[in-house]
Design an enzyme around this catalytic site. Structure first.
Site, PDB file in Angstrom:
ATOM      1  N   HIS A 306      40.882  39.777  37.978  1.00  0.00           N
ATOM      2  CA  HIS A 306      41.302  40.896  37.134  1.00  0.00           C
ATOM      3  C   HIS A 306      40.228  41.157  36.100  1.00  0.00           C
ATOM      4  CE1 HIS A 306      43.789  43.327  34.453  1.00  0.00           C
ATOM      5  NE2 HIS A 306      44.541  43.522  35.517  1.00  0.00           N
ATOM      6  N   ASP A 364      49.721  41.342  42.005  1.00  0.00           N
ATOM      7  CA  ASP A 364      49.850  41.838  43.380  1.00  0.00           C
ATOM      8  C   ASP A 364      49.904  40.742  44.429  1.00  0.00           C
ATOM      9  OD1 ASP A 364      49.899  44.497  42.729  1.00  0.00           O
ATOM     10  OD2 ASP A 364      47.734  44.554  42.490  1.00  0.00           O
TER      11      ASP A 364
HETATM   12  N1  ACO Z   1      37.573  37.587  45.620  1.00  0.00           N
HETATM   13  C1  ACO Z   1      36.326  37.070  45.639  1.00  0.00           C
HETATM   14  N2  ACO Z   1      35.416  37.240  44.655  1.00  0.00           N
HETATM   15  C2  ACO Z   1      35.785  37.990  43.610  1.00  0.00           C
HETATM   16  C3  ACO Z   1      37.070  38.567  43.507  1.00  0.00           C
HETATM   17  C4  ACO Z   1      37.987  38.337  44.564  1.00  0.00           C
HETATM   18  N3  ACO Z   1      39.214  38.849  44.536  1.00  0.00           N
HETATM   19  N4  ACO Z   1      37.184  39.271  42.360  1.00  0.00           N
HETATM   20  C5  ACO Z   1      35.996  39.145  41.748  1.00  0.00           C
HETATM   21  N5  ACO Z   1      35.151  38.360  42.491  1.00  0.00           N
HETATM   22  C6  ACO Z   1      33.787  37.953  42.125  1.00  0.00           C
HETATM   23  C7  ACO Z   1      32.797  39.086  42.336  1.00  0.00           C
HETATM   24  O1  ACO Z   1      32.223  39.029  43.621  1.00  0.00           O
HETATM   25  C8  ACO Z   1      31.812  38.850  41.233  1.00  0.00           C
HETATM   26  O2  ACO Z   1      30.953  37.827  41.655  1.00  0.00           O
HETATM   27  P1  ACO Z   1      29.407  37.794  41.118  1.00  0.00           P
HETATM   28  O3  ACO Z   1      29.491  37.649  39.632  1.00  0.00           O
HETATM   29  O4  ACO Z   1      28.823  36.598  41.808  1.00  0.00           O
HETATM   30  O5  ACO Z   1      28.800  39.102  41.540  1.00  0.00           O
HETATM   31  C9  ACO Z   1      32.657  38.297  40.084  1.00  0.00           C
HETATM   32  O6  ACO Z   1      33.805  37.685  40.726  1.00  0.00           O
HETATM   33  C10 ACO Z   1      33.138  39.357  39.103  1.00  0.00           C
HETATM   34  O7  ACO Z   1      33.767  40.395  39.854  1.00  0.00           O
HETATM   35  P2  ACO Z   1      33.714  41.929  39.444  1.00  0.00           P
HETATM   36  O8  ACO Z   1      34.074  42.757  40.635  1.00  0.00           O
HETATM   37  O9  ACO Z   1      32.439  42.230  38.738  1.00  0.00           O
HETATM   38  O10 ACO Z   1      34.899  41.961  38.380  1.00  0.00           O
HETATM   39  P3  ACO Z   1      35.681  43.225  37.913  1.00  0.00           P
HETATM   40  O11 ACO Z   1      36.266  42.892  36.608  1.00  0.00           O
HETATM   41  O12 ACO Z   1      34.828  44.450  38.005  1.00  0.00           O
HETATM   42  O13 ACO Z   1      36.814  43.378  39.045  1.00  0.00           O
HETATM   43  C11 ACO Z   1      38.838  43.366  40.227  1.00  0.00           C
HETATM   44  C12 ACO Z   1      38.148  43.108  38.876  1.00  0.00           C
HETATM   45  C13 ACO Z   1      38.515  44.771  40.730  1.00  0.00           C
HETATM   46  C14 ACO Z   1      40.353  43.282  40.039  1.00  0.00           C
HETATM   47  C15 ACO Z   1      38.355  42.295  41.240  1.00  0.00           C
HETATM   48  O14 ACO Z   1      38.696  40.994  40.784  1.00  0.00           O
HETATM   49  C16 ACO Z   1      38.930  42.520  42.647  1.00  0.00           C
HETATM   50  O15 ACO Z   1      38.364  43.311  43.411  1.00  0.00           O
HETATM   51  N6  ACO Z   1      40.067  41.844  42.999  1.00  0.00           N
HETATM   52  C17 ACO Z   1      40.708  42.064  44.270  1.00  0.00           C
HETATM   53  C18 ACO Z   1      41.530  43.336  44.214  1.00  0.00           C
HETATM   54  C19 ACO Z   1      42.795  43.183  43.378  1.00  0.00           C
HETATM   55  O16 ACO Z   1      43.529  42.216  43.534  1.00  0.00           O
HETATM   56  N7  ACO Z   1      43.035  44.189  42.522  1.00  0.00           N
HETATM   57  C20 ACO Z   1      44.255  44.224  41.712  1.00  0.00           C
HETATM   58  C21 ACO Z   1      43.931  44.270  40.276  1.00  0.00           C
HETATM   59  S1  ACO Z   1      45.408  44.143  39.332  1.00  0.00           S
HETATM   60  C22 ACO Z   1      46.081  45.689  39.395  1.00  0.00           C
HETATM   61  O17 ACO Z   1      45.502  46.708  39.565  1.00  0.00           O
HETATM   62  C23 ACO Z   1      47.543  45.669  39.245  1.00  0.00           C
END
Ligand code: ACO
Length: 429
Positions: A306, A364
Site C-alpha cells: 500500500h 483486498d
Molecule cells: N508484490 C510484489 N512487490 C511489490 C508489491 C506487491 N504487491 N507492491 C510493491 N512491491 C514492490 C515494488 O516492486 C517496489 O520494489 P522496488 O523498490 O524494488 O522497485 C516496491 O515494492 C515499492 O512499490 P511501489 O509500486 O513503488 O509502491 P507504491 O506505493 O507506488 O504502490 C501499490 C502501492 C500500488 C498498492 C502496490 O503495492 C501494488 O501494486 N500492490 C498490489 C495491488 C493492490 O493490492 N492494490 C490495492 C491497494 S489498496 C486499495 O486500493 C484498496
C-alpha cells in the site's frame, strides 16, 4: 499555522516557507508561493510527498496501521456501528443521535428508487458488459436524470445530490449485476435496511423472494464501512480534481468510479481472487512468490502493499475475521482459496523481500474470498467497493466545495519535449 518555517536555497537565494501543522500527522511546508519567489516548480510524480488539500474527514497513520474516520478508529466503527451511521459521520462530521440516525436512514431509504427510464438506458448495454463499465456510465447518467440537484452553489441541491447517490448507487449496482446475468431488475424494498435491501436487489427474483441472512448482511455492511473512505487516494483525488472545475456531483462521482476500476486501486480485490485461483494449491505458492519478487516479471502479489500503510492495513484484520465469519455461516468448511490465502500471507510475511519493503496484506487480500462466498461474481467486487466509497467521495467533494479557499486543481509539469520549432511543409518532413 505553526511559527516554524522551512527554508529552501535555490539559485543562490534562500526563501522561507510557512509550515502548517495538522491535528495529528506530519507537518506540511506550504510551497504555494515557491514559483513566484524562485521561478521553480516542485516535481513529485505520484504525489509521494505532496498534500493537495486540508481535510477533516479521514486520517491514516501508515506506519502504525491506524485508520480514523472523523477521529474514530475503524475497528470501533466496524464493530459497533452500521454503514449508514458511518455515512452520516463522514458527511456531517459527528456521529448521529438516535433521532438524527432515524431521520437520515429514512431519507436515504426514500431515495433508493431510480428514474424508470434508467431501466431503458440499461438496455443499451451489451449483456456481457463488465458491470464497472455500466457503473461508470450509469452514475454519470444520473446527471441527465436529476438536473434539479446539479447546481453546486446551492447547499440544498448539494445535499439532495449526496443523498441520492448514497441511496441509488446500490440500486444501480444491483441493476448492473442483474443485467449481465439476464434477470429482471428488482425494485428496492423500503422496510429493509440499506445492506439487506442491496442483497435482496441482487439475489431476489420475481418468482421467488429472497430471505436475507442477517449474518451475511451484517458482514457486507461491515465491508462497506471498511471501504467508505480512505483520505486522498487516487479515486478520491480524481473526484476532487473533477469537482474543482465546478462539474456537477454526479459527473465527479462517475470520474471516481472510473479511477477506482484500475487493478492498482479498487480492481485489486478482483485481481487478488484471480491470483489465488491461478495459484490453485498451496504447493504452487513458493513459485508464485518467486515471480512476485522477480524484477523482470510483472507479477505482483495482489492484495499486498500500500502507498500509505507500511504496516498491517487495519482493515485487513477486520476483513480476515469477517471472511472466517461468512465462511462459517455458509457452512464452507474447507475453501481451498482460503487455505492458499492464509499460507500465502504466512510465507510473504516471513520473506525478507516483503519484510524489507514493508509489504503487508491490504483490505483486498481477503475481501475477494468473502464476496465470492456471498455469491458475488468477481466482476462485481469493484462495484461493491464503489457502492461503499461513494459516501467518502461525496464527503470529500462537499468539503472541497465548501472550502472558501478552493481553487481549480491545475498541476504543472516538467516539459521534456521538443523546444519551439517551425512548421515544415508536408513534402519536407
Ligand atoms: N508484490 C510484489 N512487490 C511489490 C508489491 C506487491 N504487491 N507492491 C510493491 N512491491 C514492490 C515494488 O516492486 C517496489 O520494489 P522496488 O523498490 O524494488 O522497485 C516496491 O515494492 C515499492 O512499490 P511501489 O509500486 O513503488 O509502491 P507504491 O506505493 O507506488 O504502490 C501499490 C502501492 C500500488 C498498492 C502496490 O503495492 C501494488 O501494486 N500492490 C498490489 C495491488 C493492490 O493490492 N492494490 C490495492 C491497494 S489498496 C486499495 O486500493 C484498496
Amino acid at each position: 499555522m505553526s511559527s516554524e518555517t522551512g527554508t529552501l536555497t535555490f539559485g543562490g537565494k534562500t526563501t522561507e516557507f510557512p509550515v502548517k501543522q495538522g491535528t495529528i500527522g506530519p507537518a506540511v511546508m506550504d510551497i504555494g508561493k515557491l514559483y513566484a519567489s524562485t521561478g521553480a516548480f516542485t516535481y513529485d510524480p505520484g504525489f509521494m510527498s505532496t498534500a493537495a488539500c486540508e481535510s477533516k474527514i479521514t486520517y491514516i497513520d501508515g506506519d502504525k496501521g491506524v485508520l480514523l474516520y472523523r477521529g474514530y478508529p475503524i475497528d470501533q466503527l466496524a464493530e459497533h456501528g452500521d454503514f449508514l451511521e458511518t455515512c452520516y459521520l463522514l458527511l456531517f462530521g459527528e456521529l448521529p443521535t438516535a433521532a438524527q440516525k432515524a431521520d437520515f436512514d429514512y431519507r436515504v431509504t426514500r431515495h433508493t428508487m431510480v428514474h424508470e427510464q434508467m431501466a431503458r438506458f440499461f438496455q443499451g448495454f451489451r449483456r456481457d458488459a463488465h458491470p464497472m463499465s455500466v457503473m461508470v456510465a450509469s452514475v454519470g447518467a444520473l446527471s441527465a436524470f436529476y438536473h434539479d440537484s446539479t447546481d453546486i452553489s446551492d447547499p440544498s441541491q448539494r445535499l439532495i445530490a449526496s443523498m441520492r447517490m448514497i441511496a441509488k448507487l446500490p440500486t444501480l449496482a444491483a441493476m448492473a449485476y442483474k443485467y449481465t446475468i439476464g434477470q429482471p431488475f428488482v425494485y428496492p424494498k423500503n422496510d429493509l435496511d440499506y445492506t439487506s435491501n442491496f442483497l435482496r436487489m441482487c439475489y431476489a427474483v420475481p418468482c421467488e423472494d429472497y430471505k436475507v441472512n442477517p449474518v451475511i448482511s451484517r458482514a457486507l455492511d461491515r465491508i462497506f464501512i471498511l471501504h467508505a473512505d480512505h483520505e486522498q487516494n487516487a479515486s478520491t483525488s480524481t473526484v476532487r480534481l473533477a469537482g474543482s472545475s465546478g462539474a456537477n456531483p454526479f459527473a465527479c462521482i462517475a470520474a471516481g468510479v472510473a479511477c477506482l476500476w484500475g487493478p492498482a486501486h479498487g480492481g485489486a480485490n478482483e485481481a487478488a481472487l484471480k491470483m489465488l485461483e491461478e495459484i490453485g494449491t498451496v504447493d504452487n505458492i513458493p513459485a508464485f512468490v518467486q515471480r512476485a519478487k522477480d524484477k523482470n516479471d510483472h507479477t505482483r502479489l495482489m492484495g499486498f502493499g500500500h502507498r500509505v500503510y507500511k504496516n498491517y492495513d487495519p482493515r485487513a484484520r477486520i476483513m480476515q475475521r469477517t471472511c472466517h465469519e461468512v465462511l462459517t455461516e455458509l457452512g464452507i468448511k474447507d475453501d481451498p482459496l482460503l487455505d492458499v490465502a492464509m499460507e500465502l500471507e504466512r510465507i510473504a510475511l516471513s520473506d525478507d523481500y516483503f519484510i524489507s519493503k514493508k509489504l503487508y496484506p491490504n483490505v483486498d487480500f481477503y475481501s475477494g474470498i468473502t464476496l465470492k462466498a456471498m455469491g458475488f461474481p468477481t466482476s462485481m467486487f469493484t462495484v461493491l467497493f464503489a457502492v461503499a466509497r461513494t459516501v467518502g467521495w461525496i464527503a470529500q467533494w462537499k468539503e472541497m466545495i465548501e472550502d472558501p479557499g478552493q481553487k481549480i486543481g491545475r498541476p504543472r509539469q516538467l516539459y521534456i519535449g521538443s523546444p519551439e520549432r517551425d512548421y515544415p511543409p508536408i513534402g519536407k518532413r
